[in-house]
Design an enzyme around this catalytic site. Structure first.
Site, short mmCIF file in Angstrom:
data_model
loop_
_atom_site.label_atom_id
_atom_site.label_comp_id
_atom_site.label_asym_id
_atom_site.label_seq_id
_atom_site.Cartn_x
_atom_site.Cartn_y
_atom_site.Cartn_z
CB CYS A 110 -25.20 -30.25 11.64
SG CYS A 110 -23.96 -28.94 11.57
CG HIS A 152 -27.01 -27.69 16.44
ND1 HIS A 152 -27.04 -29.19 16.09
CD2 HIS A 152 -26.36 -27.08 15.44
CE1 HIS A 152 -26.17 -29.12 15.04
NE2 HIS A 152 -26.05 -27.98 14.55
CD GLU A 153 -27.36 -23.52 14.33
OE1 GLU A 153 -26.35 -23.16 13.88
OE2 GLU A 153 -28.03 -24.47 13.88
CG HIS A 156 -22.05 -24.57 14.60
ND1 HIS A 156 -21.23 -25.63 14.06
CD2 HIS A 156 -23.51 -25.21 14.36
CE1 HIS A 156 -22.11 -26.65 13.38
NE2 HIS A 156 -23.28 -26.33 13.64
#
Ligand SMILES: [Zn+2]
Length: 196
Positions: A110, A152-153, A156
């Site tokens: 990341c 993953h995004e 966030h």
């Protein structure tokens, strides 16, 4: 002579409060949102990332840029077939509407956690929905690296980092590195900057 003023691109690193904050939904896609998207695409490329979420760029909005390379091998999911040729692209208010039961574990990294990579378990397939920067609705089943990157995004946007999803053992093994990263980050206000 032609002069261009320098531009500054900043990504927030581990320990920054904005990385732990839930990002807000985007209503209308205004010119300002388009400008943020352009900047984020440029930052993602400069930092050599395959994905960047608003909070990483200091923007508390549900916006993600993606730059996943096209894979050459065999069968791909409908989402990969539809979206990989459109990379790099921006997605607005991305969401996962269903998650497949099958999981796999692969190393992730990341831009906000520089120098650290660790295995994360994720669903192999997800049902994905978002708007493009032009307001077009996308709805598709995604697999492969696209599915992993989207999970993953979107994490966030919910204030979750991949290091929050590690097994206890793996987390313990990288904990000293994370502590160092946080300590060093504090000296720079948790900012990693590129001037171009
Ligand atoms: Zn990330």
């Amino acid at each position: 002579m032609f002069f261009r003023s320098k531009s500054r691109y900043t990504v927030y690193t581990y320990g920054a409060d904005i990385l732990k904050t839930r990002a807000r939904e985007i209503g209308e896609i205004t010119p300002e949102i388009r400008e943020i998207a352009e900047e984020m695409l440029r930052a993602m490329q400069l930092f050599d990332g395959i994905g960047l979420a608003g909070p990483q760029y200091g923007v508390n909005l549900r916006i993600v840029t993606l730059g996943i390379p096209c894979s050459d091998h065999g069968a791909v999911s409908p989402g990969e077939a539809a979206l990989l040729p459109r990379m790099p692209m921006t997605v607005i208010n991305p969401e996962i509407t269903a998650m497949g039961e099958a999981k796999d574990t692969e190393a992730e990294a990341c831009l906000s956690v520089p120098g650290i990579s660790a295995p994360v378990e994720r669903s192999q397939f997800i049902q994905f929905r978002a708007r493009t920067i032009n307001g077009e609705l996308i709805e598709c089943e995604c697999g492969g690296m696209l599915a992993r990157c989207l999970q993953h995004e979107i994490d966030h946007l919910d204030g979750i980092l991949f290091v929050d999803r590690l097994t206890e053992d793996v987390f313990s093994s990288i904990e000293p590195k994370l502590k160092r990263l946080k300590k060093n980050g504090r000296k720079k206000d948790f900012k990693k900057t590129i001037l171009v």
